[in-house]
Design a protein around this motif. Structure first.
Motif, PDB file in Angstrom:
ATOM      1  N   SER A  75      45.385  -6.258 -20.471  1.00  0.00           N
ATOM      2  CA  SER A  75      44.315  -6.120 -21.927  1.00  0.00           C
ATOM      3  C   SER A  75      44.204  -5.808 -23.144  1.00  0.00           C
ATOM      4  CB  SER A  75      43.338  -4.971 -20.352  1.00  0.00           C
ATOM      5  OG  SER A  75      41.893  -5.082 -20.998  1.00  0.00           O
ATOM      6  N   TRP A  76      43.733  -6.643 -22.814  1.00  0.00           N
ATOM      7  CA  TRP A  76      43.955  -6.604 -24.801  1.00  0.00           C
ATOM      8  C   TRP A  76      42.119  -5.785 -25.259  1.00  0.00           C
ATOM      9  CZ3 TRP A  76      48.045  -6.599 -27.811  1.00  0.00           C
ATOM     10  CH2 TRP A  76      49.095  -7.670 -27.622  1.00  0.00           C
ATOM     11  N   MET A 159      37.569 -13.802 -29.805  1.00  0.00           N
ATOM     12  CA  MET A 159      38.669 -13.630 -28.271  1.00  0.00           C
ATOM     13  C   MET A 159      37.345 -12.830 -27.630  1.00  0.00           C
ATOM     14  SD  MET A 159      41.760 -11.510 -29.347  1.00  0.00           S
ATOM     15  CE  MET A 159      43.030 -11.227 -28.005  1.00  0.00           C
ATOM     16  N   VAL A 160      36.327 -12.214 -27.516  1.00  0.00           N
ATOM     17  CA  VAL A 160      35.170 -11.274 -26.725  1.00  0.00           C
ATOM     18  C   VAL A 160      34.371 -12.538 -26.546  1.00  0.00           C
ATOM     19  CG1 VAL A 160      33.418 -10.298 -26.690  1.00  0.00           C
ATOM     20  CG2 VAL A 160      35.321  -9.322 -28.144  1.00  0.00           C
ATOM     21  N   GLU A 161      34.467 -13.601 -27.535  1.00  0.00           N
ATOM     22  CA  GLU A 161      33.232 -14.899 -27.228  1.00  0.00           C
ATOM     23  C   GLU A 161      33.787 -15.643 -26.535  1.00  0.00           C
ATOM     24  OE1 GLU A 161      32.294 -17.232 -30.024  1.00  0.00           O
ATOM     25  OE2 GLU A 161      31.399 -15.104 -31.326  1.00  0.00           O
ATOM     26  N   ASN A 162      35.559 -15.755 -26.663  1.00  0.00           N
ATOM     27  CA  ASN A 162      35.640 -16.756 -24.921  1.00  0.00           C
ATOM     28  C   ASN A 162      36.980 -16.183 -24.125  1.00  0.00           C
ATOM     29  OD1 ASN A 162      38.727 -15.240 -25.829  1.00  0.00           O
ATOM     30  ND2 ASN A 162      39.350 -16.840 -28.045  1.00  0.00           N
ATOM     31  N   GLY A 163      36.815 -14.605 -24.213  1.00  0.00           N
ATOM     32  CA  GLY A 163      37.066 -13.694 -22.746  1.00  0.00           C
ATOM     33  C   GLY A 163      38.231 -13.659 -22.720  1.00  0.00           C
ATOM     34  N   GLY A 164      38.996 -13.652 -24.346  1.00  0.00           N
ATOM     35  CA  GLY A 164      40.317 -13.347 -24.140  1.00  0.00           C
ATOM     36  C   GLY A 164      40.527 -11.946 -24.116  1.00  0.00           C
ATOM     37  N   ILE A 165      39.111 -10.900 -24.518  1.00  0.00           N
ATOM     38  CA  ILE A 165      38.605  -9.720 -24.336  1.00  0.00           C
ATOM     39  C   ILE A 165      37.282  -9.159 -23.487  1.00  0.00           C
ATOM     40  CG2 ILE A 165      38.109  -7.441 -25.555  1.00  0.00           C
ATOM     41  CD1 ILE A 165      39.243  -8.533 -28.041  1.00  0.00           C
TER      42      ILE A 165
END
Length: 195
Positions: A75-76, A159-165
């Motif tokens: 998790s980031w 990253m929030v928008e693409n699910g990376g966070i």
């Protein structure tokens, strides 16, 4: 208090089913809002969750990467930790920022408060913005194996928008900051009115 704001739940009995230094679990026998009998479980968190959204002079932020045991995934996240009962949340935020990112900040502002999973838990989170940074040496706890990533704030939004966070505190913090910037609101108050 309006009628819809009054508590419709009635507790018949309760018992502790689990307790450790961080959480306690209580099971309640209840009469629910429709009048039926049932049970309800509550996870009580003994610390306030603390998050720090860092913004440096070049509009970069810092993420902490770690493997999270409970979700069995990497998790980031923004720097996060706990504030023990009776402690000052801002001082806890300063401690966590130094421990995890090796940073000290001279500008602080409370960004938001939120309940993280209010159907099963009473956990409260307080998130701060931090700026005017000085780099020090990270001091992670013995149980932490952390990575530190500095990146442009806009990349963190992506990253929030693409699910990376996916960490809830981090998502909420970045979404609130993005909304403030979109509306032309300052992230920090001028003339030293920050916390």
């Amino acid at each position: 208090m309006t009628e819809e704001q009054e508590n419709p739940w009635h507790i018949l009995s309760q018992r502790s089913v689990y307790d450790n230094p961080w959480i306690g679990v209580t099971e309640y026998n209840v009469i629910n809002p429709s009048g039926g009998k049932g049970i309800y479980g509550k996870v009580h968190f003994k610390n306030i969750a603390i998050g720090v959204l860092v913004i440096d002079a070049e509009q970069h932020t810092y993420l902490i990467g770690q493997y999270r045991f409970v979700i069995d995934a990497y998790s980031w996240e923004i720097p996060e930790g706990g504030c023990p009962a009776g402690s000052d949340p801002l001082e806890s935020a300063k401690r966590e920022l130094l421990e995890e990112a090796g940073l000290e900040a001279s500008q602080w502002r409370e960004l938001l408060r939120m309940h993280l999973s209010n159907s099963v838990s009473d956990e409260l989170a307080i998130v701060y913005l931090a700026a005017d940074l000085v780099q020090k040496t990270p001091q992670p706890e013995d149980t932490e194996q952390l990575a530190i990533k500095r990146l442009p704030l806009q990349e963190a939004f992506a990253m929030v928008e693409n699910g990376g966070i996916t960490d809830a505190i981090s998502v909420a913090a970045f979404q609130k900051a993005a909304l403030m910037l979109e509306r032309g609101l300052p992230l920090f108050f001028p003339n030293g009115k920050n916390q």
